[in-house]
Design a protein around this motif. Structure first.
Motif, PDB file in Angstrom:
ATOM      1  N   ASP A  86       1.139 -12.528  -1.772  1.00 51.64           N
ATOM      2  CA  ASP A  86       0.867 -12.835  -3.180  1.00 51.64           C
ATOM      3  C   ASP A  86      -0.558 -12.451  -3.575  1.00 51.64           C
ATOM      4  OD1 ASP A  86       3.386 -13.723  -3.766  1.00 51.64           O
ATOM      5  OD2 ASP A  86       2.921 -15.857  -3.569  1.00 51.64           O
ATOM      6  N   GLU A  87      -1.499 -12.601  -2.640  1.00 52.81           N
ATOM      7  CA  GLU A  87      -2.891 -12.260  -2.944  1.00 52.81           C
ATOM      8  C   GLU A  87      -3.094 -10.751  -3.039  1.00 52.81           C
ATOM      9  OE1 GLU A  87      -5.122 -14.031   0.184  1.00 52.81           O
ATOM     10  OE2 GLU A  87      -5.070 -16.065  -0.671  1.00 52.81           O
ATOM     11  N   ARG A  88      -2.479  -9.999  -2.131  1.00 47.33           N
ATOM     12  CA  ARG A  88      -2.753  -8.567  -2.032  1.00 47.33           C
ATOM     13  C   ARG A  88      -1.742  -7.702  -2.782  1.00 47.33           C
ATOM     14  NH1 ARG A  88      -4.420  -8.320   4.437  1.00 47.33           N
ATOM     15  NH2 ARG A  88      -5.718 -10.207   4.397  1.00 47.33           N
ATOM     16  N   LEU A  89      -0.559  -8.279  -3.040  1.00 46.34           N
ATOM     17  CA  LEU A  89       0.473  -7.556  -3.791  1.00 46.34           C
ATOM     18  C   LEU A  89       1.071  -8.494  -4.843  1.00 46.34           C
ATOM     19  CD1 LEU A  89       2.332  -5.629  -0.934  1.00 46.34           C
ATOM     20  CD2 LEU A  89       1.141  -4.590  -2.871  1.00 46.34           C
ATOM     21  N   PRO A  90       0.296  -8.876  -5.840  1.00 38.84           N
ATOM     22  CA  PRO A  90       0.799  -9.821  -6.849  1.00 38.84           C
ATOM     23  C   PRO A  90       2.076  -9.305  -7.517  1.00 38.84           C
ATOM     24  CG  PRO A  90      -1.562  -9.433  -7.117  1.00 38.84           C
ATOM     25  CD  PRO A  90      -1.086  -8.432  -6.119  1.00 38.84           C
ATOM     26  N   ASN A 126       6.134   1.290  -3.047  1.00 42.15           N
ATOM     27  CA  ASN A 126       5.498   2.600  -3.116  1.00 42.15           C
ATOM     28  C   ASN A 126       4.521   2.732  -1.946  1.00 42.15           C
ATOM     29  OD1 ASN A 126       3.075   1.234  -3.857  1.00 42.15           O
ATOM     30  ND2 ASN A 126       3.692   1.281  -6.020  1.00 42.15           N
ATOM     31  N   GLU A 127       3.802   3.839  -1.871  1.00 38.46           N
ATOM     32  CA  GLU A 127       2.914   4.069  -0.730  1.00 38.46           C
ATOM     33  C   GLU A 127       1.810   3.022  -0.647  1.00 38.46           C
ATOM     34  OE1 GLU A 127       1.456   8.044  -0.659  1.00 38.46           O
ATOM     35  OE2 GLU A 127       3.446   8.956  -0.447  1.00 38.46           O
ATOM     36  N   THR A 128       1.310   2.597  -1.795  1.00 34.65           N
ATOM     37  CA  THR A 128       0.265   1.569  -1.801  1.00 34.65           C
ATOM     38  C   THR A 128       0.808   0.245  -1.276  1.00 34.65           C
ATOM     39  OG1 THR A 128      -0.862   2.617  -3.671  1.00 34.65           O
ATOM     40  CG2 THR A 128      -1.364   0.297  -3.243  1.00 34.65           C
ATOM     41  N   ASP A 129       2.012  -0.127  -1.712  1.00 36.18           N
ATOM     42  CA  ASP A 129       2.641  -1.357  -1.220  1.00 36.18           C
ATOM     43  C   ASP A 129       2.777  -1.320   0.301  1.00 36.18           C
ATOM     44  OD1 ASP A 129       3.007  -2.188  -3.877  1.00 36.18           O
ATOM     45  OD2 ASP A 129       5.032  -1.343  -3.971  1.00 36.18           O
ATOM     46  N   ILE A 130       3.247  -0.195   0.809  1.00 38.07           N
ATOM     47  CA  ILE A 130       3.486  -0.068   2.248  1.00 38.07           C
ATOM     48  C   ILE A 130       2.182  -0.191   3.023  1.00 38.07           C
ATOM     49  CG2 ILE A 130       4.186   1.567   4.043  1.00 38.07           C
ATOM     50  CD1 ILE A 130       6.344   2.551   2.029  1.00 38.07           C
ATOM     51  N   GLN A 143      -1.280  -3.703   6.511  1.00 40.06           N
ATOM     52  CA  GLN A 143      -2.521  -4.430   6.747  1.00 40.06           C
ATOM     53  C   GLN A 143      -2.264  -5.929   6.841  1.00 40.06           C
ATOM     54  OE1 GLN A 143      -5.753  -3.280   7.370  1.00 40.06           O
ATOM     55  NE2 GLN A 143      -5.873  -5.443   7.936  1.00 40.06           N
ATOM     56  N   ILE A 144      -1.386  -6.441   6.007  1.00 35.66           N
ATOM     57  CA  ILE A 144      -1.052  -7.868   6.038  1.00 35.66           C
ATOM     58  C   ILE A 144      -0.522  -8.257   7.410  1.00 35.66           C
ATOM     59  CG2 ILE A 144       0.659  -9.546   5.193  1.00 35.66           C
ATOM     60  CD1 ILE A 144       0.254  -8.190   2.394  1.00 35.66           C
ATOM     61  N   VAL A 197       8.509   1.978   8.588  1.00 36.64           N
ATOM     62  CA  VAL A 197       9.411   2.101   7.443  1.00 36.64           C
ATOM     63  C   VAL A 197      10.652   2.801   7.981  1.00 36.64           C
ATOM     64  CG1 VAL A 197       9.763   3.022   5.133  1.00 36.64           C
ATOM     65  CG2 VAL A 197       7.494   2.226   5.827  1.00 36.64           C
ATOM     66  N   ALA A 198      11.696   2.031   8.178  1.00 36.81           N
ATOM     67  CA  ALA A 198      12.897   2.529   8.844  1.00 36.81           C
ATOM     68  C   ALA A 198      14.040   1.579   8.511  1.00 36.81           C
ATOM     69  CB  ALA A 198      12.668   2.604  10.356  1.00 36.81           C
ATOM     70  N   HIS A 199      15.122   1.681   9.261  1.00 38.10           N
ATOM     71  CA  HIS A 199      16.203   0.707   9.113  1.00 38.10           C
ATOM     72  C   HIS A 199      16.006  -0.331  10.202  1.00 38.10           C
ATOM     73  CE1 HIS A 199      20.187  -1.128   8.852  1.00 38.10           C
ATOM     74  NE2 HIS A 199      20.252  -0.613   7.645  1.00 38.10           N
ATOM     75  N   HIS A 200      15.512  -1.495   9.826  1.00 38.48           N
ATOM     76  CA  HIS A 200      15.172  -2.536  10.791  1.00 38.48           C
ATOM     77  C   HIS A 200      16.421  -2.989  11.545  1.00 38.48           C
ATOM     78  CE1 HIS A 200      13.633  -6.392  12.328  1.00 38.48           C
ATOM     79  NE2 HIS A 200      12.423  -5.908  12.111  1.00 38.48           N
TER      80      HIS A 200
END
Length: 264
Positions: A22-26, A60-64, A69-70, A108-111
């Motif tokens: 929530d802090e880094r990806l509101p 998106n790439e920024t989210d990933i 990092q999280i 980023v794959a099929h977990h």
């Protein structure tokens, strides 16, 4: 169904994950849910914390980059993946790739846990940490897909694993490896024959009644290791432990017409 009481360290880790996201990806996180051993009330010292995080959008790439990092700031045993909430209503086998983490490795794959068993667990007993209650979510469930996925797992993962043990009969396996194999195949056997999911420990207890009596020592051995981290001393050495594990696995897979090839 009553929700199992979460251990304090589990709750703290899950809530920390929610706070960091929530802090880094509101606005990105919609819900955080726990499944696996926790939802069966069988969380042990070496258990993972299995999560499914639902999101408001595809990343998106920024989210990933921020999610990666999280997870550097979270324990390695906090395992799970991120999917848009709407995709819970879809067959998990056809999901597009998604961010996830397993044993501290972010990809980023099929977990591997994005499967029908996880969807069933969420629908039947998912634990809500954040967001709408799991029982209110629109989640795809299908006995037909569950059976197909279970059969695929037996054939694609467990048969090659059994073949490897058959090919190296003197290698020996540890109590941990035996527990993973014994309870793993019993859990799938239970799903296919009883048409219901259960936990690894639940599968072991069921196996004590359902399987031939000769398998009792290795099933009890597996349960002792899983639930207490204890080698009950049932086997003289690792090779003997491997032999009885192979016997049980061969019995289970054979009941589904899956057989290893003989070693020359």
């Amino acid at each position: 169904m009553s929700t199992p009481q979460l251990p304090s360290d589990v709750r703290a880790t899950a809530q920390r994950a929610v706070r960091l996201i929530d802090e880094r990806l509101p606005g990105y996180l919609d819900g955080m849910y726990l499944h696996g051993s926790l939802c069966w009330g069988e969380y042990f010292d070496d258990s993972d914390i299995d999560f499914v995080a639902t999101t408001t959008r595809r990343p998106n790439e920024t989210d990933i980059a921020k999610l990666q990092q999280i997870h550097r700031d979270l324990p390695d045993h906090f395992d799970g993946f991120y999917v848009p909430t709407t995709q819970l209503a879809e067959d998990p086998s056809v999901l597009p790739v998604h961010p996830g983490v397993l044993h501290g490795k972010f990809t980023v794959a099929h977990h591997c846990d994005a499967n029908q068993v996880t969807w069933q667990e969420l629908a039947e007993r998912g634990i809500t940490v954040h967001g709408p209650d799991a029982g209110e979510l629109d989640i795809f469930t299908s006995d037909t897909v569950l059976e197909l996925n279970t059969r695929t797992n037996l054939e694609g993962y467990w048969l090659p694993r059994l073949q490897g043990l058959v090919d190296t009969p003197d290698a020996g396996i540890s109590p941990r490896e035996a527990a993973w194999s014994v309870l793993g195949v019993l859990r799938l056997h239970h799903a296919l024959t009883q048409h219901a999911i259960t936990s690894k420990s639940g599968a072991g207890r069921w196996g004590l009644e359902a399987m031939d009596e000769r398998h009792r020592p290795v099933i009890e051995h597996a349960l002792a290791w899983r639930e207490e981290g204890r080698d009950d001393g049932a086997f003289a050495d690792d090779a003997a432990r491997q032999s009885v594990t192979v016997d049980l696995m061969s019995d289970v897979l054979g009941q589904h017409d899956l057989h290893p090839t003989d070693t020359p």
